[in-house]
Design a protein around this motif. Sequence first.
Motif, PDB file in Angstrom:
ATOM      1  N   ALA A 171       0.837  -1.212   0.000  1.00  0.00           N
ATOM      2  CA  ALA A 171       0.000   0.000   0.000  1.00  0.00           C
ATOM      3  C   ALA A 171       0.865   1.253   0.000  1.00  0.00           C
ATOM      4  O   ALA A 171       0.586   2.216  -0.725  1.00  0.00           O
ATOM      5  CB  ALA A 171      -0.938  -0.010   1.202  1.00  0.00           C
ATOM      6  N   ARG A 172       1.914   1.245   0.808  1.00  0.00           N
ATOM      7  CA  ARG A 172       2.804   2.409   0.853  1.00  0.00           C
ATOM      8  C   ARG A 172       3.526   2.591  -0.484  1.00  0.00           C
ATOM      9  O   ARG A 172       3.733   3.726  -0.935  1.00  0.00           O
ATOM     10  CB  ARG A 172       3.807   2.272   1.991  1.00  0.00           C
ATOM     11  N   ALA A 173       3.917   1.494  -1.119  1.00  0.00           N
ATOM     12  CA  ALA A 173       4.577   1.584  -2.422  1.00  0.00           C
ATOM     13  C   ALA A 173       3.612   2.163  -3.459  1.00  0.00           C
ATOM     14  O   ALA A 173       3.994   3.014  -4.277  1.00  0.00           O
ATOM     15  CB  ALA A 173       5.078   0.207  -2.869  1.00  0.00           C
ATOM     16  N   GLU A 174       2.350   1.723  -3.426  1.00  0.00           N
ATOM     17  CA  GLU A 174       1.356   2.270  -4.353  1.00  0.00           C
ATOM     18  C   GLU A 174       1.140   3.755  -4.089  1.00  0.00           C
ATOM     19  O   GLU A 174       0.980   4.545  -5.029  1.00  0.00           O
ATOM     20  CB  GLU A 174       0.026   1.519  -4.219  1.00  0.00           C
ATOM     21  N   PHE A 175       1.151   4.147  -2.827  1.00  0.00           N
ATOM     22  CA  PHE A 175       0.973   5.555  -2.498  1.00  0.00           C
ATOM     23  C   PHE A 175       2.135   6.377  -3.051  1.00  0.00           C
ATOM     24  O   PHE A 175       1.931   7.443  -3.633  1.00  0.00           O
ATOM     25  CB  PHE A 175       0.840   5.743  -0.982  1.00  0.00           C
ATOM     26  N   GLU A 176       3.358   5.871  -2.860  1.00  0.00           N
ATOM     27  CA  GLU A 176       4.536   6.572  -3.376  1.00  0.00           C
ATOM     28  C   GLU A 176       4.456   6.729  -4.893  1.00  0.00           C
ATOM     29  O   GLU A 176       4.762   7.786  -5.438  1.00  0.00           O
ATOM     30  CB  GLU A 176       5.829   5.840  -2.997  1.00  0.00           C
ATOM     31  N   ARG A 177       4.020   5.657  -5.589  1.00  0.00           N
ATOM     32  CA  ARG A 177       3.867   5.735  -7.044  1.00  0.00           C
ATOM     33  C   ARG A 177       2.804   6.761  -7.416  1.00  0.00           C
ATOM     34  O   ARG A 177       2.980   7.552  -8.351  1.00  0.00           O
ATOM     35  CB  ARG A 177       3.517   4.367  -7.629  1.00  0.00           C
ATOM     36  N   ALA A 178       1.693   6.755  -6.681  1.00  0.00           N
ATOM     37  CA  ALA A 178       0.607   7.703  -6.968  1.00  0.00           C
ATOM     38  C   ALA A 178       1.079   9.141  -6.762  1.00  0.00           C
ATOM     39  O   ALA A 178       0.742  10.028  -7.553  1.00  0.00           O
ATOM     40  CB  ALA A 178      -0.604   7.395  -6.098  1.00  0.00           C
ATOM     41  N   VAL A 179       1.854   9.363  -5.719  1.00  0.00           N
ATOM     42  CA  VAL A 179       2.391  10.709  -5.465  1.00  0.00           C
ATOM     43  C   VAL A 179       3.321  11.110  -6.611  1.00  0.00           C
ATOM     44  O   VAL A 179       3.240  12.230  -7.122  1.00  0.00           O
ATOM     45  CB  VAL A 179       3.128  10.772  -4.104  1.00  0.00           C
ATOM     46  N   GLY A 180       4.188  10.198  -7.014  1.00  0.00           N
ATOM     47  CA  GLY A 180       5.094  10.480  -8.121  1.00  0.00           C
ATOM     48  C   GLY A 180       4.344  10.785  -9.410  1.00  0.00           C
ATOM     49  O   GLY A 180       4.672  11.737 -10.131  1.00  0.00           O
ATOM     50  N   ASP A 181       3.318   9.984  -9.707  1.00  0.00           N
ATOM     51  CA  ASP A 181       2.509  10.213 -10.909  1.00  0.00           C
ATOM     52  C   ASP A 181       1.820  11.570 -10.838  1.00  0.00           C
ATOM     53  O   ASP A 181       1.769  12.308 -11.825  1.00  0.00           O
ATOM     54  CB  ASP A 181       1.460   9.113 -11.085  1.00  0.00           C
ATOM     55  N   ASP A 182       1.282  11.911  -9.675  1.00  0.00           N
ATOM     56  CA  ASP A 182       0.586  13.182  -9.504  1.00  0.00           C
ATOM     57  C   ASP A 182       1.547  14.356  -9.681  1.00  0.00           C
ATOM     58  O   ASP A 182       1.199  15.365 -10.316  1.00  0.00           O
ATOM     59  CB  ASP A 182      -0.076  13.241  -8.128  1.00  0.00           C
TER      60      ASP A 182
END
Length: 196
Positions: A171-182
Amino acid sequence: MLPVINAELPSASADRCAPAAERTFVDLYREHFGFVWRILRRLGVTADALEDAAQEVFLVLHRRLAGLGPEVSPRSWLFGTARRVAADVRRGQHRRERRLHALAVVEGGDRRNQPVEQAEAAEFVQRFLERLDPDKRMVLVLADLEGMTAPEIAEALEVKLNTVYSRLRAARAEFERAVGDDERDSKTRSSVPCSR
């Protein structure tokens, strides 16, 4: 005020150096509660969390007493446990403060008075949580927003501890990816000239 078990206090002649395994839980609790209380306080546990932290130390003792060998000094063992509990409590207090700050942003009612960045961040987190897999979302919310420990989450969700760690890491890895994408999307949007 220190909590006391309803029983007679140990006599002055009680052997404070006797190994933990040779003593009953009640004897150890009576004799060492004040010591644990003072250690926790000196290790930075706030007054409002002190009683719960002390009880946590003795819950660990109760669970592990049968496995303590005769070579174990009760005070040394209790100190080590109190040190770990105090660290957990301090981390939990820090998480609660961050969570309260985040909740104030998310549930802030009148967003006109909030900085735009905070409102956008709160909306981003909410959107992320809504699209996250429910199992991962629950672990992430319990750990990072509610401040629960992995063992508490495992017990609450009735899953293995390693499952909690795995879901939390994912979940934290997905959040980091989402932040990077944003962030990449924001840079792209800001670099595109407006057409009139």
